[in-house]
Scaffold this motif. Structure first.
Motif, PDB file in Angstrom:
ATOM      1  N   GLY A  11     -26.117  -5.791  10.440  1.00 29.82           N
ATOM      2  CA  GLY A  11     -25.224  -6.727   9.773  1.00 29.82           C
ATOM      3  C   GLY A  11     -25.848  -7.371   8.547  1.00 29.82           C
ATOM      4  N   LEU A  12     -26.819  -6.676   7.925  1.00 29.32           N
ATOM      5  CA  LEU A  12     -27.516  -7.165   6.738  1.00 29.32           C
ATOM      6  C   LEU A  12     -27.213  -6.250   5.551  1.00 29.32           C
ATOM      7  CD1 LEU A  12     -30.997  -7.722   8.460  1.00 29.32           C
ATOM      8  CD2 LEU A  12     -29.216  -9.451   8.082  1.00 29.32           C
ATOM      9  N   HIS A  13     -27.748  -6.620   4.386  1.00 33.37           N
ATOM     10  CA  HIS A  13     -27.600  -5.812   3.184  1.00 33.37           C
ATOM     11  C   HIS A  13     -28.974  -5.512   2.597  1.00 33.37           C
ATOM     12  CE1 HIS A  13     -23.297  -6.591   3.216  1.00 33.37           C
ATOM     13  NE2 HIS A  13     -23.567  -7.883   3.380  1.00 33.37           N
ATOM     14  N   PHE A  14     -29.091  -4.360   1.934  1.00 35.15           N
ATOM     15  CA  PHE A  14     -30.354  -3.957   1.315  1.00 35.15           C
ATOM     16  C   PHE A  14     -30.068  -3.399  -0.066  1.00 35.15           C
ATOM     17  CE2 PHE A  14     -33.782  -1.100   0.237  1.00 35.15           C
ATOM     18  CZ  PHE A  14     -34.924  -1.733   0.713  1.00 35.15           C
ATOM     19  N   VAL A  15     -30.777  -3.916  -1.064  1.00 37.39           N
ATOM     20  CA  VAL A  15     -30.664  -3.444  -2.446  1.00 37.39           C
ATOM     21  C   VAL A  15     -32.036  -2.999  -2.916  1.00 37.39           C
ATOM     22  CG1 VAL A  15     -30.089  -4.070  -4.825  1.00 37.39           C
ATOM     23  CG2 VAL A  15     -28.747  -5.014  -2.926  1.00 37.39           C
ATOM     24  N   ASP A  16     -32.172  -1.743  -3.312  1.00 34.48           N
ATOM     25  CA  ASP A  16     -33.436  -1.311  -3.927  1.00 34.48           C
ATOM     26  C   ASP A  16     -33.379  -1.665  -5.406  1.00 34.48           C
ATOM     27  OD1 ASP A  16     -31.532   1.097  -3.447  1.00 34.48           O
ATOM     28  OD2 ASP A  16     -32.761   1.872  -5.097  1.00 34.48           O
ATOM     29  N   ALA A  17     -34.418  -2.352  -5.880  1.00 36.22           N
ATOM     30  CA  ALA A  17     -34.351  -2.953  -7.216  1.00 36.22           C
ATOM     31  C   ALA A  17     -35.717  -2.940  -7.905  1.00 36.22           C
ATOM     32  CB  ALA A  17     -33.841  -4.390  -7.097  1.00 36.22           C
ATOM     33  N   PRO A  18     -36.294  -1.751  -8.135  1.00 36.68           N
ATOM     34  CA  PRO A  18     -37.576  -1.697  -8.844  1.00 36.68           C
ATOM     35  C   PRO A  18     -37.445  -2.246 -10.257  1.00 36.68           C
ATOM     36  CG  PRO A  18     -36.593   0.479  -8.717  1.00 36.68           C
ATOM     37  CD  PRO A  18     -35.763  -0.415  -7.842  1.00 36.68           C
ATOM     38  N   VAL A  19     -38.571  -2.649 -10.816  1.00 39.91           N
ATOM     39  CA  VAL A  19     -38.554  -3.326 -12.111  1.00 39.91           C
ATOM     40  C   VAL A  19     -39.401  -2.581 -13.128  1.00 39.91           C
ATOM     41  CG1 VAL A  19     -38.212  -5.552 -10.972  1.00 39.91           C
ATOM     42  CG2 VAL A  19     -40.534  -4.847 -11.596  1.00 39.91           C
ATOM     43  N   THR A  71     -36.742  -5.684 -16.654  1.00 33.79           N
ATOM     44  CA  THR A  71     -35.549  -4.864 -16.506  1.00 33.79           C
ATOM     45  C   THR A  71     -35.504  -4.404 -15.055  1.00 33.79           C
ATOM     46  OG1 THR A  71     -35.580  -4.112 -18.794  1.00 33.79           O
ATOM     47  CG2 THR A  71     -34.414  -2.729 -17.215  1.00 33.79           C
ATOM     48  N   VAL A  72     -34.380  -4.628 -14.383  1.00 30.17           N
ATOM     49  CA  VAL A  72     -34.266  -4.332 -12.953  1.00 30.17           C
ATOM     50  C   VAL A  72     -33.192  -3.265 -12.751  1.00 30.17           C
ATOM     51  CG1 VAL A  72     -33.975  -5.314 -10.657  1.00 30.17           C
ATOM     52  CG2 VAL A  72     -34.842  -6.756 -12.509  1.00 30.17           C
ATOM     53  N   MET A  73     -33.566  -2.185 -12.068  1.00 35.15           N
ATOM     54  CA  MET A  73     -32.670  -1.050 -11.796  1.00 35.15           C
ATOM     55  C   MET A  73     -32.291  -1.087 -10.325  1.00 35.15           C
ATOM     56  SD  MET A  73     -35.338   1.327 -13.841  1.00 35.15           S
ATOM     57  CE  MET A  73     -36.566   0.012 -13.696  1.00 35.15           C
ATOM     58  N   CYS A  74     -31.027  -1.210 -10.011  1.00 36.76           N
ATOM     59  CA  CYS A  74     -30.606  -1.467  -8.630  1.00 36.76           C
ATOM     60  C   CYS A  74     -29.775  -0.334  -8.050  1.00 36.76           C
ATOM     61  CB  CYS A  74     -29.789  -2.754  -8.557  1.00 36.76           C
ATOM     62  SG  CYS A  74     -30.679  -4.220  -9.114  1.00 36.76           S
ATOM     63  N   GLY A  75     -30.030  -0.062  -6.770  1.00 36.93           N
ATOM     64  CA  GLY A  75     -29.208   0.843  -5.996  1.00 36.93           C
ATOM     65  C   GLY A  75     -28.718   0.121  -4.756  1.00 36.93           C
ATOM     66  N   ALA A  87     -32.325  -8.056 -17.852  1.00 39.69           N
ATOM     67  CA  ALA A  87     -31.205  -7.200 -17.459  1.00 39.69           C
ATOM     68  C   ALA A  87     -31.370  -6.803 -16.004  1.00 39.69           C
ATOM     69  CB  ALA A  87     -31.132  -5.953 -18.329  1.00 39.69           C
ATOM     70  N   VAL A  88     -30.297  -6.911 -15.240  1.00 41.55           N
ATOM     71  CA  VAL A  88     -30.255  -6.486 -13.836  1.00 41.55           C
ATOM     72  C   VAL A  88     -29.010  -5.622 -13.700  1.00 41.55           C
ATOM     73  CG1 VAL A  88     -30.168  -7.214 -11.425  1.00 41.55           C
ATOM     74  CG2 VAL A  88     -31.370  -8.633 -13.105  1.00 41.55           C
ATOM     75  N   THR A  89     -29.201  -4.338 -13.476  1.00 42.09           N
ATOM     76  CA  THR A  89     -28.107  -3.376 -13.561  1.00 42.09           C
ATOM     77  C   THR A  89     -28.031  -2.508 -12.313  1.00 42.09           C
ATOM     78  OG1 THR A  89     -28.430  -3.267 -15.958  1.00 42.09           O
ATOM     79  CG2 THR A  89     -27.107  -1.518 -14.956  1.00 42.09           C
ATOM     80  N   ARG A  90     -26.836  -2.369 -11.780  1.00 40.91           N
ATOM     81  CA  ARG A  90     -26.612  -1.438 -10.664  1.00 40.91           C
ATOM     82  C   ARG A  90     -26.368  -0.054 -11.247  1.00 40.91           C
ATOM     83  NH1 ARG A  90     -22.072   0.639  -7.867  1.00 40.91           N
ATOM     84  NH2 ARG A  90     -22.591   1.240  -5.705  1.00 40.91           N
ATOM     85  N   VAL A  91     -27.175   0.919 -10.830  1.00 41.39           N
ATOM     86  CA  VAL A  91     -27.067   2.266 -11.377  1.00 41.39           C
ATOM     87  C   VAL A  91     -26.499   3.263 -10.362  1.00 41.39           C
ATOM     88  CG1 VAL A  91     -28.871   1.944 -13.087  1.00 41.39           C
ATOM     89  CG2 VAL A  91     -29.485   2.778 -10.802  1.00 41.39           C
ATOM     90  N   GLY A  92     -26.174   2.804  -9.146  1.00 38.92           N
ATOM     91  CA  GLY A  92     -25.590   3.712  -8.169  1.00 38.92           C
ATOM     92  C   GLY A  92     -25.791   3.239  -6.744  1.00 38.92           C
ATOM     93  N   GLU A  93     -25.629   4.153  -5.813  1.00 39.71           N
ATOM     94  CA  GLU A  93     -25.728   3.834  -4.395  1.00 39.71           C
ATOM     95  C   GLU A  93     -27.188   3.691  -3.973  1.00 39.71           C
ATOM     96  OE1 GLU A  93     -23.002   3.063  -2.718  1.00 39.71           O
ATOM     97  OE2 GLU A  93     -21.898   3.456  -4.568  1.00 39.71           O
ATOM     98  N   GLN A 119     -34.467   3.305  -7.252  1.00 39.10           N
ATOM     99  CA  GLN A 119     -35.777   3.958  -7.229  1.00 39.10           C
ATOM    100  C   GLN A 119     -35.795   5.233  -8.065  1.00 39.10           C
ATOM    101  OE1 GLN A 119     -38.321   2.521  -6.261  1.00 39.10           O
ATOM    102  NE2 GLN A 119     -37.668   0.980  -4.770  1.00 39.10           N
ATOM    103  N   LEU A 120     -34.713   5.980  -8.031  1.00 35.02           N
ATOM    104  CA  LEU A 120     -34.643   7.193  -8.849  1.00 35.02           C
ATOM    105  C   LEU A 120     -34.651   6.855 -10.341  1.00 35.02           C
ATOM    106  CD1 LEU A 120     -32.004   9.182  -6.771  1.00 35.02           C
ATOM    107  CD2 LEU A 120     -34.470   9.615  -6.880  1.00 35.02           C
ATOM    108  N   ALA A 121     -33.961   5.783 -10.715  1.00 31.90           N
ATOM    109  CA  ALA A 121     -33.974   5.350 -12.117  1.00 31.90           C
ATOM    110  C   ALA A 121     -35.373   4.934 -12.543  1.00 31.90           C
ATOM    111  CB  ALA A 121     -32.977   4.207 -12.323  1.00 31.90           C
ATOM    112  N   LYS A 122     -36.101   4.267 -11.651  1.00 33.69           N
ATOM    113  CA  LYS A 122     -37.484   3.880 -11.978  1.00 33.69           C
ATOM    114  C   LYS A 122     -38.347   5.131 -12.174  1.00 33.69           C
ATOM    115  CE  LYS A 122     -41.174   1.363 -12.583  1.00 33.69           C
ATOM    116  NZ  LYS A 122     -41.657   0.341 -11.651  1.00 33.69           N
ATOM    117  N   MET A 123     -38.078   6.171 -11.406  1.00 39.88           N
ATOM    118  CA  MET A 123     -38.819   7.421 -11.593  1.00 39.88           C
ATOM    119  C   MET A 123     -38.544   8.009 -12.969  1.00 39.88           C
ATOM    120  SD  MET A 123     -38.390   9.149  -7.817  1.00 39.88           S
ATOM    121  CE  MET A 123     -38.593   8.112  -6.351  1.00 39.88           C
TER     122      MET A 123
END
Length: 297
Positions: free
Chosen positions: A124-132, A145-149, A168-174, A179-183
């Motif tokens: 019942g929680l939420h998780f956002v991956d958000a490398p910088v 710059t924060v890339m979020c999934g 900038a804090v941006t959602r780039v997908g699911e 993490q893939l955007a950070k790669m």
């Protein structure tokens, strides 16, 4: 995609896990933005120093830090470190209230992001991956710059809060997309730094005043953040900056592992990773990534 500017929000109860060179100032920005921040760090003395500087509170475990928090932020070393602060009886998930959000700023694998996202949903929680991206200077100056999934709703909740330390804090997908955007980011940086190193070494051998040359070409198509911020320090052989070769090799290891899974061909990235291994072998693991030029001079 969603991106917007931080314009102030109501104070929240927050937790921050991991007070390294990035997490320490990031947590500080949250406290200074008016939130009530409880911190946890594996080395307690670092947490005490943070509270002395910023206020807030200290917890002895991730679960204790997360208790009652609206959002739990983390910035630790790798997949194993992340699991250790999230899972288990003393992990953050055990202490989080229903509906709370875990925001992971660690540069980790997309695989662990998806794993923890799924586990969070079960609880019942939420998780956002958000490398910088932006390094230590970006963390200190609140300009990351924060890339979020992850899922849209928790992203919309955490985004304005994270703007306390970001430009900038941006959602780039699911889940896993951050993490893939950070790669992608690290692939670009690896190639840029190697190209800049070769250019400076070439110009030096040719007898050019490379600081002047960088000023000239920095106004044209060759311009980049790396050239602007690391070009002249590379000429001066100064490498005492924030993002270490050891960290870059960890990140490139994640990149190459993911490429083996998805079939991407990364010949230049694999080569630069080996060049960084040479710098490590020569004792330069804690030098800035721009120290690639040492192999050429």
């Amino acid at each position: 995609m969603n991106t917007r500017s931080y314009d102030g929000i109501s104070p929240l109860k927050l937790a921050f896990l991991g007070l390294g060179v990035m997490g320490y100032p990031m947590a500080g920005h949250l406290q200074r933005a008016g939130h009530a921040v409880t911190v946890y760090n594996r080395t307690a003395a670092k947490a005490q120093a943070w509270v002395t500087e910023y206020g807030g509170a200290i917890a002895s475990t991730p679960a204790e830090a997360a208790a009652g928090a609206d959002i739990v932020f983390a910035c630790v070393g790798n997949d194993s470190d992340l699991r250790s602060v999230v899972l288990g009886e003393q992990g953050a998930f055990a202490g989080m209230k229903p509906g709370a959000i875990f925001v992971d700023h660690t540069t980790a694998s997309a695989e662990v992001a998806r794993e923890l996202h799924a586990e969070a949903l079960k609880r019942g929680l939420h998780f956002v991956d958000a490398p910088v991206s932006g390094g230590q200077a970006g963390a200190v100056n609140g300009a990351l710059t924060v890339m979020c999934g992850g899922d849209p709703a928790p992203f919309e909740t955490m985004q304005p809060v994270a703007m306390a330390y970001a430009k900038a804090v941006t959602r780039v997908g699911e889940s896993g997309a951050g993490q893939l955007a950070k790669m992608v980011n690290q692939i670009c940086i690896a190639g840029l730094v190697q190209g800049l190193a070769e250019a400076i070494a070439f110009g030096d051998k040719a007898g050019l005043d490379m600081k002047q040359v960088l000023d000239v070409i920095g106004k044209g198509a060759a311009q980049s953040w790396q050239m602007d911020n690391r070009g002249k320090t590379m000429v001066d052989a100064k490498f005492d900056f924030g993002f270490a070769v050891d960290w870059m090799r960890k990140d490139l290891g994640l990149v190459l592992d993911e490429a083996r899974r998805n079939g991407a061909r990364l010949p230049a990235t694999a080569l630069v990773d080996q060049f960084y291994a040479d710098v490590q072998a020569a004792g330069g693991g804690r030098l800035d990534t721009s120290s690639l030029i040492k192999r050429l001079t």
